[in-house]
Motif scaffolding. Sequence first.
Motif, mmCIF file in Angstrom:
data_model
loop_
_atom_site.group_PDB
_atom_site.id
_atom_site.type_symbol
_atom_site.label_atom_id
_atom_site.label_comp_id
_atom_site.label_asym_id
_atom_site.label_seq_id
_atom_site.Cartn_x
_atom_site.Cartn_y
_atom_site.Cartn_z
ATOM 1 N N THR A 6 0.841 -1.021 -0.045
ATOM 2 C CA THR A 6 -0.234 -0.022 -0.125
ATOM 3 C C THR A 6 0.700 1.550 0.602
ATOM 4 O O THR A 6 1.952 1.478 0.942
ATOM 5 N N GLY A 7 0.722 2.009 -1.089
ATOM 6 C CA GLY A 7 1.486 3.196 -1.016
ATOM 7 C C GLY A 7 2.613 2.987 -1.636
ATOM 8 O O GLY A 7 3.511 4.051 -2.104
ATOM 9 N N GLY A 8 2.634 1.738 -1.818
ATOM 10 C CA GLY A 8 4.431 1.445 -3.091
ATOM 11 C C GLY A 8 4.205 0.441 -3.882
ATOM 12 O O GLY A 8 3.348 0.611 -4.749
ATOM 13 N N PHE A 9 5.194 -0.634 -4.047
ATOM 14 C CA PHE A 9 5.440 -1.280 -5.251
ATOM 15 C C PHE A 9 6.502 -2.275 -4.318
ATOM 16 O O PHE A 9 7.288 -2.054 -4.241
ATOM 17 N N PRO A 10 5.909 -3.691 -4.357
ATOM 18 C CA PRO A 10 6.517 -5.177 -3.962
ATOM 19 C C PRO A 10 8.073 -4.779 -4.948
ATOM 20 O O PRO A 10 8.257 -5.026 -5.860
ATOM 21 N N PRO A 11 8.949 -4.889 -4.105
ATOM 22 C CA PRO A 11 10.460 -4.678 -4.973
ATOM 23 C C PRO A 11 10.479 -6.187 -6.190
ATOM 24 O O PRO A 11 10.319 -7.268 -5.337
ATOM 25 N N HIS A 12 11.274 -5.926 -7.224
ATOM 26 C CA HIS A 12 11.713 -6.473 -8.126
ATOM 27 C C HIS A 12 10.433 -7.546 -8.243
ATOM 28 O O HIS A 12 10.687 -8.742 -9.546
ATOM 29 N N GLY A 13 9.149 -6.912 -8.389
ATOM 30 C CA GLY A 13 7.757 -7.434 -8.606
ATOM 31 C C GLY A 13 7.787 -6.990 -10.176
ATOM 32 O O GLY A 13 7.484 -5.841 -10.950
ATOM 33 N N ARG A 14 7.886 -8.724 -11.469
ATOM 34 C CA ARG A 14 8.173 -8.699 -12.988
ATOM 35 C C ARG A 14 6.628 -7.918 -13.534
ATOM 36 O O ARG A 14 6.182 -7.729 -15.130
ATOM 37 N N PHE A 15 6.456 -9.154 -12.220
ATOM 38 C CA PHE A 15 4.652 -9.542 -13.507
ATOM 39 C C PHE A 15 4.140 -9.902 -12.529
ATOM 40 O O PHE A 15 3.552 -10.391 -11.443
ATOM 41 N N ILE A 16 2.202 -10.204 -13.177
ATOM 42 C CA ILE A 16 1.357 -10.806 -12.021
ATOM 43 C C ILE A 16 0.518 -10.846 -13.613
ATOM 44 O O ILE A 16 -0.054 -10.733 -14.413
ATOM 45 N N ALA A 17 -0.568 -12.369 -12.790
ATOM 46 C CA ALA A 17 -1.768 -12.489 -13.512
ATOM 47 C C ALA A 17 -3.055 -11.909 -13.908
ATOM 48 O O ALA A 17 -2.783 -11.082 -12.680
#
Length: 210
Positions: A173-184
């Motif tokens: 919340t308020g950011g982004f998961p580190p090294h998050g490159r993909f998601i279905a």
Amino acid sequence: MNLTVFGATGGIGQEIVRQALDAGHRVTAVVRDPARLTVTGDRLEVVRSGLVDPEAVRPAVAGRDAVLSGLGARSRKDAGVAARLTRTVLRAMEAEGTRRLLVVSAGPVGPEPEGDGFLDRAARSLVSAVLKDVYADLREMEAELARSATDWTVVRPPRLQDKPLTGTYRTVTGGFPPHGRFIARADVAHAMLSLTDDPAAVKQGVGVAY
């Protein structure tokens, strides 16, 4: 819950409709072409609308517990549709007093993840440059939300994949998961439904990724 889904024929929209019905919710799917909606169910109502006139959209959002939107550009040439169509939804919701709204944006529109390395930052910059007009559209959409009276949540995924639902992903919340490159797309839909009744997500951007 009684939900309305806009952009219900898109990849994320159809997953929202399918998963919401499976969870026992009542769903109103607002679409331009009903023939493109492959999901069916006893608790599903399909409404045809081009989202031009907020007055025409009001019956689709009246009395709903939440509205979820998968509206957005399918390609670079469609840039501008997210802000324009979301504006119609907002006006209809504000007229009806319907407050809860969740929409899909994109990871690069939000803050940079903490702890990302050079390769992640370089890839993010490249994608942002290539999709500059699409992301400008999403930023304007997010600005419209921030100016609205709704209890909005923006869900920001990275690169989308057509893969089965896992239910296992990271959210920030308020950011982004580190090294998050993909998601279905199915997991983005799952996250949106999970955040619908989460008070901590109100008026927040939520990054979601594997």
